[in-house]
Design an enzyme around this catalytic site. Structure first.
Site, PDB file in Angstrom:
ATOM      1  N   GLN A   1       9.320  57.115   0.578  1.00 15.92           N
ATOM      2  CA  GLN A   1      10.206  56.661   1.652  1.00 15.92           C
ATOM      3  C   GLN A   1       9.738  55.318   2.208  1.00 15.92           C
ATOM      4  OE1 GLN A   1      10.457  59.885   4.570  1.00 15.92           O
ATOM      5  NE2 GLN A   1      12.437  60.468   3.693  1.00 15.92           N
TER       6      GLN A   1
ATOM      7  N   ASP B   1       0.364  59.871   9.181  1.00 16.87           N
ATOM      8  CA  ASP B   1       0.669  61.216   9.672  1.00 16.87           C
ATOM      9  C   ASP B   1       0.835  61.150  11.195  1.00 16.87           C
ATOM     10  OD1 ASP B   1       0.811  63.881  10.350  1.00 16.87           O
ATOM     11  OD2 ASP B   1      -0.970  64.478   9.196  1.00 16.87           O
ATOM     12  N   ALA B   2       1.971  61.622  11.667  1.00 16.67           N
ATOM     13  CA  ALA B   2       2.265  61.579  13.101  1.00 16.67           C
ATOM     14  C   ALA B   2       1.288  62.418  13.923  1.00 16.67           C
ATOM     15  CB  ALA B   2       3.687  62.074  13.347  1.00 16.67           C
TER      16      ALA B   2
ATOM     17  N   HIS C   1       9.450  68.887  11.512  1.00 10.78           N
ATOM     18  CA  HIS C   1       8.585  69.146  10.349  1.00 10.78           C
ATOM     19  C   HIS C   1       7.099  69.105  10.711  1.00 10.78           C
ATOM     20  CE1 HIS C   1      11.750  68.653   7.350  1.00 10.78           C
ATOM     21  NE2 HIS C   1      12.057  67.462   7.816  1.00 10.78           N
TER      22      HIS C   1
ATOM     23  N   GLU D   1      14.972  63.576  14.221  1.00 11.50           N
ATOM     24  CA  GLU D   1      14.906  64.729  13.314  1.00 11.50           C
ATOM     25  C   GLU D   1      13.597  64.784  12.530  1.00 11.50           C
ATOM     26  OE1 GLU D   1      18.179  65.963  10.252  1.00 11.50           O
ATOM     27  OE2 GLU D   1      19.136  65.223  12.073  1.00 11.50           O
TER      28      GLU D   1
END
Ligand SMILES: C[S@@+](CC[C@H](N)C(=O)[O-])C[C@H]1O[C@@H](n2cnc3c(N)ncnc32)[C@H](O)[C@@H]1O
Length: 277
Positions: free
Chosen positions: A103, A126-127, A148, A144
């Site tokens: 992505q 990574d959030a 996850h 959105e």
């Protein structure tokens, strides 16, 4: 807080799911720069799914309150559609992160093709542990993507850390509309399992924002504007989303199809705005 009976998503596995989804869409011609539901202002709106998907990004933009002096973090940026739109519409500088390498590659390519590479930049991260200094951003958008992440409160704590004082967060999340039943609807359960999603606890959202160091500015159930119409549109044969391989699912015993969710109106969507005090 997430219901303890839900399986927690693993970021690396989520990244692989989106790698697969991106490559499949690029190869079979179904590529879309946005990976989120649509927003229709009224039940009789004639907007197409494509228009409604952009409309949801605009609904977020209206609440981000940014201009060309702002630096925006797009948390869980997908292939860059929303972040590029924010950069183009507001003039803000956008940094997007995704857990999917494919992505990120695609998003940077699209930004370059749009002539916006200087204002919209995407990277792998990574959030759950953001690679940014405290107070880096004027605003954070998460379209959105928190759905996850294995620990919403940790992500929001990270968001509070990287926001400057007065900075805003706008996100969308999914939840089961009250009254929560003892057994989740099988289609919601399948959706969550196949796409590594957990449902938010809507009753705890305001308190969770507080615990993370944020203050609520708005919490709206936007289900009526979004969910059922999106699944109905995706279930049309022409959308191509009913094909088993279309949504990146592989080797799963029980594939999810958008038509599974038509009529399941307990699958809800929240729009949340908050500020770092
Ligand atoms: C449904 S897509 C939405 C993408 C984009 N916001 C959009 O609306 O087009 C979910 C996104 O969240 C990202 N994501 C999920 N978990 C993540 C994590 N732990 N860290 C960073 N990104 C994550 C995925 O890689 C994907 O880009």
């Amino acid at each position: 807080m997430t219901d303890s009976t839900q399986t927690l998503p693993v970021p690396e596995a989520v990244g692989k799911l989106y790698d697969r989804l991106t490559l499949t869409a690029l190869n079979d011609g179904t590529f879309n720069p946005n990976i989120h539901i649509g927003f229709w202002d009224t039940p009789d709106s004639t907007a197409t799914l494509e228009e409604a998907v952009d409309r949801l990004t605009d609904v977020l933009i209206e609440r981000l309150l940014v201009d060309d002096s702002a630096h925006v973090l797009d948390l869980g940026c997908g292939v860059g559609g929303p972040g590029i739109r924010v950069a183009r519409e507001t003039g803000a500088r956008v940094t997007g992160i995704s857990i999917s390498q494919e992505q990120v590659k695609t998003a940077n390519r699209l930004a370059a093709e749009a002539g916006l590479a200087d204002r919209a930049e995407f990277r792998h991260a990574d959030a759950m542990k953001l690679p940014f200094e405290d107070g880096t951003f004027d605003a954070v958008m998460a379209l959105e993507s928190i759905i996850h992440m294995p620990d919403r409160e940790q992500v929001l704590t990270e968001v509070a850390r990287v926001l400057r004082p007065g900075g805003r967060l706008v996100l969308t999340d999914v939840f089961e509309r009250a009254p929560r039943k003892a057994v989740t609807h099988p289609s919601i359960e399948k959706f969550c399992r196949n796409f590594m999603v957990t449902l938010a606890d809507a009753d705890d959202y305001v308190a969770m924002l507080h615990r993370a160091g944020l203050r609520l500015r708005g919490l709206l159930d936007i289900t009526e504007h979004t969910m059922q119409r999106t699944f109905t549109e995706l279930a049309r044969p022409t959308a191509g989303a009913e094909r088993p391989e279309a949504l990146g699912q592989t080797n799963l015993p029980d594939l999810f199809r958008p038509s599974d969710m038509v009529g399941v109106d307990e699958f809800g969507c929240l729009l949340v705005a908050a500020v770092r005090p």
